[in-house]
Enzyme design. Structure first.
Site, PDB file in Angstrom:
ATOM      1  N   SER A  89       0.828  -1.208   0.000  1.00  0.00           N
ATOM      2  CA  SER A  89       0.000   0.000   0.000  1.00  0.00           C
ATOM      3  C   SER A  89       0.863   1.259   0.000  1.00  0.00           C
ATOM      4  O   SER A  89       1.689   1.449  -0.882  1.00  0.00           O
ATOM      5  CB  SER A  89      -0.963  -0.038   1.192  1.00  0.00           C
ATOM      6  OG  SER A  89      -1.934   0.957   1.094  1.00  0.00           O
ATOM      7  N   ASP A 124      -2.478   6.604  -3.680  1.00  0.00           N
ATOM      8  CA  ASP A 124      -1.326   5.955  -3.072  1.00  0.00           C
ATOM      9  C   ASP A 124      -0.857   4.866  -4.039  1.00  0.00           C
ATOM     10  O   ASP A 124      -1.486   4.631  -5.073  1.00  0.00           O
ATOM     11  CB  ASP A 124      -1.667   5.421  -1.683  1.00  0.00           C
ATOM     12  CG  ASP A 124      -2.645   4.256  -1.714  1.00  0.00           C
ATOM     13  OD1 ASP A 124      -3.391   4.149  -2.708  1.00  0.00           O
ATOM     14  OD2 ASP A 124      -2.668   3.472  -0.758  1.00  0.00           O
ATOM     15  N   ASP A 171      -0.947   1.630  -4.383  1.00  0.00           N
ATOM     16  CA  ASP A 171      -1.824   0.557  -4.873  1.00  0.00           C
ATOM     17  C   ASP A 171      -3.211   1.082  -5.243  1.00  0.00           C
ATOM     18  O   ASP A 171      -4.124   0.301  -5.502  1.00  0.00           O
ATOM     19  CB  ASP A 171      -1.920  -0.595  -3.872  1.00  0.00           C
ATOM     20  CG  ASP A 171      -2.641  -0.214  -2.580  1.00  0.00           C
ATOM     21  OD1 ASP A 171      -2.492   0.944  -2.142  1.00  0.00           O
ATOM     22  OD2 ASP A 171      -3.348  -1.067  -2.004  1.00  0.00           O
ATOM     23  N   ASP A 217      -5.802   2.620  -3.805  1.00  0.00           N
ATOM     24  CA  ASP A 217      -7.065   2.497  -3.072  1.00  0.00           C
ATOM     25  C   ASP A 217      -7.216   3.626  -2.057  1.00  0.00           C
ATOM     26  O   ASP A 217      -8.103   3.578  -1.201  1.00  0.00           O
ATOM     27  CB  ASP A 217      -7.179   1.132  -2.386  1.00  0.00           C
ATOM     28  CG  ASP A 217      -6.167   0.923  -1.264  1.00  0.00           C
ATOM     29  OD1 ASP A 217      -5.264   1.766  -1.106  1.00  0.00           O
ATOM     30  OD2 ASP A 217      -6.273  -0.094  -0.544  1.00  0.00           O
ATOM     31  N   ARG A 218      -6.368   4.629  -2.158  1.00  0.00           N
ATOM     32  CA  ARG A 218      -6.425   5.784  -1.266  1.00  0.00           C
ATOM     33  C   ARG A 218      -6.363   7.046  -2.127  1.00  0.00           C
ATOM     34  O   ARG A 218      -5.627   7.096  -3.110  1.00  0.00           O
ATOM     35  CB  ARG A 218      -5.251   5.736  -0.287  1.00  0.00           C
ATOM     36  CG  ARG A 218      -5.187   6.899   0.697  1.00  0.00           C
ATOM     37  CD  ARG A 218      -4.039   6.688   1.676  1.00  0.00           C
ATOM     38  NE  ARG A 218      -4.314   5.553   2.559  1.00  0.00           N
ATOM     39  CZ  ARG A 218      -4.258   5.603   3.884  1.00  0.00           C
ATOM     40  NH1 ARG A 218      -3.941   6.720   4.495  1.00  0.00           N
ATOM     41  NH2 ARG A 218      -4.501   4.538   4.604  1.00  0.00           N
TER      42      ARG A 218
END
Length: 342
Positions: A77, A248, A250, A252-253
């Site tokens: 992440s 971010d 990966d 997902d943020r």
């Protein structure tokens, strides 16, 4: 199984997210479990989508019964470059929670000796498929179909309203976005998302566009960290962009920053502010002619009424809860983490 671009050559390990994903696939296959290794780098949300929607639909179409699906995403992440990580998604598409995590941990303790020489299996496949990064284990055609299905689901979700068509590209005050993938996997997925919503192409920070496990331009690859958006802010001003969107590594943020020309300054929105803006926008899109589930019970209007509810973690702002009380839709306060919200 999905994976990001993480890679480490530090002793005593020489491992990457891809190699770990391949080993994971080999373990499942040796145990007789059907495995869908996603072909190429993937944004984390595609894995739970596959678990919850895509794989079950394939199994149903093939008339396979009593099938359960779960997912693994190999990613660290937004953690530092030297880190690695392993996310597990259960059959509900959410990351594992107690007691599932305890059950997995106990099975690890009971099986510390590998059942098979997986390194030999890995090496044998590497010799057999020298030009295939996934060693013949991935499913390129199914990967393309799943990604298409993911964006098609968004396109028909009611979220795509067509309001982007109101933006006039040639207008002097046309809204322009700057985007940074923060050296992660997000660029191609963000690009397609913009196309999906009919938005004008964004200006991408070239130095941070490609996936790079060393994260050379940031100290810490978290877009919410102080200084992480400095390069994007400089580029945004050069491109006359007033809004920065950042993922971010990966993807997902989300981080958002807005430029105020009157004060010549940037405002980095907090997660609470972004959540409130998204929640309010969703409510304004769906409230008319829809069903709202309040604490007092359903209030239905329109032939196509659907329930509306929102939730956020207990450490977040109470603004969504306040809006729910005022507007009359259902709200749930959850424990901290995506898994509890899901």
């Amino acid at each position: 199984i999905g994976y990001d671009h993480r890679s480490s050559t530090s002793e005593p390990f020489d491992i990457s997210s891809l190699s770990f994903a391949i080993i994971t696939a080999l373990v499942f296959m040796e145990a007789g479990i059907k495995c869908f290794l996603i072909d190429g780098l993937v944004a984390t949300p595609l894995v739970p989508y596959g678990v919850l929607r895509y794989v079950p639909e394939i199994m149903y179409a093939n008339q396979e019964k009593n099938v359960v699906s779960f997912g693994v995403m190999i990613t660290a992440s937004h953690n530092p470059a030297q880190d690695a990580g392993y996310k597990v998604y259960w059959t509900d598409g959410c990351q594992i929670r107690s007691p599932i995590d305890q059950g997995i941990a106990s099975k690890i303790e009971e099986n510390l000796t590998p059942w098979t020489d997986y390194q030999k299996l890995y090496d044998d496949r590497k010799a057999k498929y020298p030009s295939d990064p996934c060693l013949g284990l991935s499913l390129p055609v199914e990967t393309e179909k799943m990604v298409d299905a993911y964006y098609d689901a968004i396109l028909h979700s009611g979220l795509v309203t067509g309001i982007a068509k109101q933006i006039q590209p040639q207008a002097t005050n046309a809204l322009k976005f700057c985007y940074t993938a923060m050296h992660g996997v997000g660029y191609k997925f963000a690009k397609r998302s913009f196309s999906n919503f009919g938005l004008l192409p964004f200006a991408s920070v070239a130095e941070q566009e490609e996936a790079d496990p060393t994260f050379p331009t940031v100290v810490f690859p978290n877009p919410e960290e102080k200084g992480a958006l400095d390069l994007a802010k400089k580029y945004a001003l050069e491109q006359n962009c007033k809004i920065i969107l950042a993922n971010d590594p990966d993807a997902d943020r989300l981080a958002v920053s807005e430029y105020n020309p009157s004060t010549d300054s940037w405002t980095d929105l907090t997660g609470d502010q972004i959540g409130m803006l998204l929640g309010h926008w969703l409510w304004t899109q769906f409230k008319d002619g829809k069903e709202t589930m309040s604490q007092k019970g359903p209030s239905t209007s329109g032939a196509d009424a659907v329930p509306i509810s929102m939730c956020c973690s207990t450490v977040s702002s109470q603004m969504l809860a306040t809006m729910a009380r005022q507007e009359g839709f259902h709200f749930e306060d959850t424990l901290t983490g995506f898994k509890w919200i899901g």
